[in-house]
Design a protein around this motif. Structure first.
Motif, short mmCIF file in Angstrom:
data_model
loop_
_atom_site.label_atom_id
_atom_site.label_comp_id
_atom_site.label_asym_id
_atom_site.label_seq_id
_atom_site.Cartn_x
_atom_site.Cartn_y
_atom_site.Cartn_z
N GLY A 113 18.47 -12.85 -60.22
CA GLY A 113 17.18 -13.47 -61.27
C GLY A 113 17.63 -14.01 -62.31
O GLY A 113 16.44 -14.24 -62.75
N GLY A 114 18.73 -14.50 -62.61
CA GLY A 114 19.12 -15.17 -63.86
C GLY A 114 19.16 -14.22 -64.86
O GLY A 114 19.61 -13.85 -64.78
N SER A 115 20.05 -15.35 -66.16
CA SER A 115 20.44 -14.65 -66.91
C SER A 115 19.02 -14.54 -68.33
O SER A 115 19.69 -13.67 -69.24
N THR A 116 18.11 -15.02 -68.26
CA THR A 116 16.96 -14.52 -69.47
C THR A 116 16.73 -13.13 -68.52
O THR A 116 16.97 -12.56 -67.99
N PHE A 117 15.89 -12.40 -69.91
CA PHE A 117 15.27 -11.24 -70.29
C PHE A 117 14.58 -10.76 -68.82
O PHE A 117 14.52 -10.25 -68.09
N TYR A 118 14.03 -11.36 -68.92
CA TYR A 118 12.26 -11.34 -67.26
C TYR A 118 13.13 -11.38 -66.12
O TYR A 118 12.21 -11.23 -64.74
N ARG A 119 14.13 -12.02 -66.28
CA ARG A 119 14.90 -12.97 -64.68
C ARG A 119 13.90 -12.98 -63.54
O ARG A 119 13.49 -12.95 -62.52
N SER A 120 12.97 -14.14 -63.97
CA SER A 120 12.18 -14.85 -63.21
C SER A 120 12.17 -15.84 -62.83
O SER A 120 11.25 -16.26 -62.00
N ASP A 121 13.54 -16.28 -62.81
CA ASP A 121 13.46 -17.62 -61.98
C ASP A 121 13.92 -17.35 -60.03
O ASP A 121 15.48 -16.52 -60.09
N PRO A 122 13.50 -17.20 -59.27
CA PRO A 122 13.63 -16.95 -57.48
C PRO A 122 14.46 -17.46 -56.96
O PRO A 122 14.49 -17.84 -55.77
N THR A 123 15.01 -18.72 -57.63
CA THR A 123 15.83 -19.44 -56.80
C THR A 123 17.19 -19.14 -55.71
O THR A 123 16.47 -19.20 -54.68
N ARG A 124 17.83 -18.81 -56.29
CA ARG A 124 18.70 -17.89 -56.15
C ARG A 124 18.32 -17.49 -54.87
O ARG A 124 19.06 -17.04 -53.60
N GLN A 125 17.85 -16.53 -55.21
CA GLN A 125 17.24 -15.28 -53.65
C GLN A 125 16.70 -15.84 -53.22
O GLN A 125 16.62 -15.60 -51.42
N LEU A 126 16.20 -16.82 -53.02
CA LEU A 126 15.55 -17.95 -51.95
C LEU A 126 16.66 -18.33 -50.78
O LEU A 126 16.35 -18.85 -50.31
N LEU A 127 17.32 -19.19 -51.83
CA LEU A 127 18.40 -19.82 -50.98
C LEU A 127 19.81 -18.89 -49.99
O LEU A 127 20.03 -18.86 -49.13
N LEU A 128 19.46 -17.71 -50.60
CA LEU A 128 20.43 -16.23 -49.98
C LEU A 128 19.65 -16.70 -49.23
O LEU A 128 20.74 -15.48 -47.73
N LEU A 129 18.52 -16.14 -49.32
CA LEU A 129 17.43 -15.20 -47.72
C LEU A 129 17.74 -16.87 -47.06
O LEU A 129 17.45 -16.22 -45.75
N ALA A 130 17.28 -17.81 -47.34
CA ALA A 130 17.14 -18.65 -46.40
C ALA A 130 18.22 -19.19 -45.36
O ALA A 130 18.79 -19.49 -43.94
N ASP A 131 19.99 -19.11 -46.43
CA ASP A 131 20.81 -18.56 -45.38
C ASP A 131 21.27 -17.95 -44.36
O ASP A 131 22.43 -17.63 -43.55
N GLY A 132 20.44 -16.66 -44.47
CA GLY A 132 20.19 -16.28 -43.24
C GLY A 132 19.62 -16.35 -41.89
O GLY A 132 18.71 -17.34 -42.28
N THR A 133 19.87 -15.10 -40.85
CA THR A 133 18.39 -15.82 -40.04
C THR A 133 17.22 -15.05 -40.51
O THR A 133 16.10 -15.26 -39.14
N TYR A 134 17.03 -13.60 -41.31
CA TYR A 134 15.91 -12.60 -41.47
C TYR A 134 15.25 -13.57 -42.28
O TYR A 134 13.66 -13.57 -41.13
N LEU A 135 15.27 -14.19 -42.77
CA LEU A 135 13.81 -14.92 -42.87
C LEU A 135 13.28 -15.95 -41.99
O LEU A 135 11.96 -15.43 -41.66
N GLU A 136 14.03 -16.38 -40.79
CA GLU A 136 13.73 -17.18 -40.39
C GLU A 136 12.83 -16.90 -38.74
O GLU A 136 11.68 -16.94 -38.74
N ASP A 137 13.68 -15.86 -39.14
CA ASP A 137 12.84 -14.85 -37.55
C ASP A 137 11.62 -14.22 -38.05
O ASP A 137 10.67 -14.06 -37.33
N GLN A 138 11.94 -13.71 -39.56
CA GLN A 138 9.79 -13.33 -39.87
C GLN A 138 9.44 -14.54 -39.71
O GLN A 138 7.82 -14.15 -39.54
#
Length: 320
Positions: free
Chosen positions: A199-224
């Motif tokens: 979620g990032g290094s900030t207190f609120y961890r509100s940056d979803p970029t890395r989560q989305l990149l990782l999820l998109a690298d798999g096949t599960y997101l596309e299947d859904q």
């Protein structure tokens, strides 16, 4: 010489009771209007509405498709994932999208650097206190030469492919610490801890970029997505997060992805963007383009809308 003046006329404001009246049920009109709006809203929502799906999480991914999580982690380590080879703005692995030979992504540069192996897999594992086995595997990986790491990861990646993606069916081989790292990564995702670590290094961890990149690298997101007709060639459109208006205004943008040459081009994003810029410029310049600017005169829809005014003004030939 005597000047004649007109007598001043005093206008009297008519009393409201002097106008004709008729019975009127305001409550009845309100109820009927409310009922009509409710029925119309329900019908339009049923015909044109899109589902408000629960957001996917990395924990959902790990519980529904644990083998895909393992395969994605290995792809990140080997450098074969989509994010690892994407190019700007995340890395310099490729030139990226071009438009008429102009490398738009390369010109923009790396604005959000992401090292897929370290940022998406290794660092989250190290921060999570993974246990002695995974910690030892991370130590072996960190001191190994780059060529050795690549050999371990690509060898295990190939073995997973032959085993239909099931780590339990992979035979013994020279995989180094990769199986232990991938297995620990899958357990971290299933526990729900990976979401916070990415979620990032900030207190609120509100940056979803890395989560989305990782999820998109798999096949599960596309299947859904494809299961809900949201694939790039399926014409689907999903509502935004929450019960808010979705993206119907994007239909013109997404339309072009469904038709050639955009649907078959590796530069579809840049081509569609370029076309939309041309169309937007054309819309802005409509008042200056002969022919287009005359359409209201040739197709006088405004005369139908303002028919009462044109009837009173004698056809609208004059403004006074």
């Amino acid at each position: 010489m005597t000047t004649l003046t007109r007598p001043r006329v005093h206008r009297v404001t008519p009393d409201s009771h002097g106008f004709p009246t008729r019975p009127y049920d305001l409550v009845k009109e309100f109820v009927l209007a409310l009922a009509a709006i409710v029925v119309l809203t329900a019908v339009l929502a049923a015909v044109f509405g899109s589902p408000d799906e629960k957001a996917l999480t990395l924990q959902d991914w790990a519980k529904a498709a644990p083998n895909d999580v393992v395969a994605t982690a290995v792809a990140e380590l080997s450098g074969d994932s989509t994010s690892a080879s994407y190019g700007p703005p995340y890395n310099s692995a490729s030139t990226g999208q071009t438009l008429l030979g102009v490398p738009l992504q390369k010109w923009a540069g790396v604005r959000y650097p992401v090292d897929s192996a370290n940022d998406l897999v290794l660092t989250p594992l190290r921060r999570s206190n993974p246990g002695p086995v995974v910690a030892a595997a991370l130590g072996v990986w960190s001191v190994a030469p780059t060529a050795q790491r690549a050999q371990w990861a690509t060898t295990y990646e190939a073995a997973l492919g032959k085993a239909d993606g099931d780590p339990a069916k992979v035979p013994s081989g020279q995989y180094g610490p990769v199986p232990a790292i991938a297995s620990g990564f899958e357990r971290l995702a299933a526990s729900g801890g990976l979401e916070q670590q990415l979620g990032g290094s900030t207190f609120y961890r509100s940056d979803p970029t890395r989560q989305l990149l990782l999820l998109a690298d798999g096949t599960y997101l596309e299947d859904q997505a494809r299961a809900r007709s949201l694939g790039g060639d399926q014409w689907g459109m999903m509502n935004e997060t929450g019960n808010y208006p979705g993206q119907p205004w994007l239909w013109l943008y997404t339309f072009w992805y469904q038709v050639p040459p955009f649907s078959t081009s590796d530069n579809a994003d840049a081509l569609v963007w370029g076309l939309m810029m041309v169309l937007t410029l054309g819309l802005a310049l409509v008042p200056f383009i002969p022919g287009l600017r005359d359409l209201p005169r040739w197709i006088p829809v405004h005369r139908l809308v303002w028919r009462d005014w044109y009837r009173r003004s004698g056809g609208g030939r004059h403004l006074t």
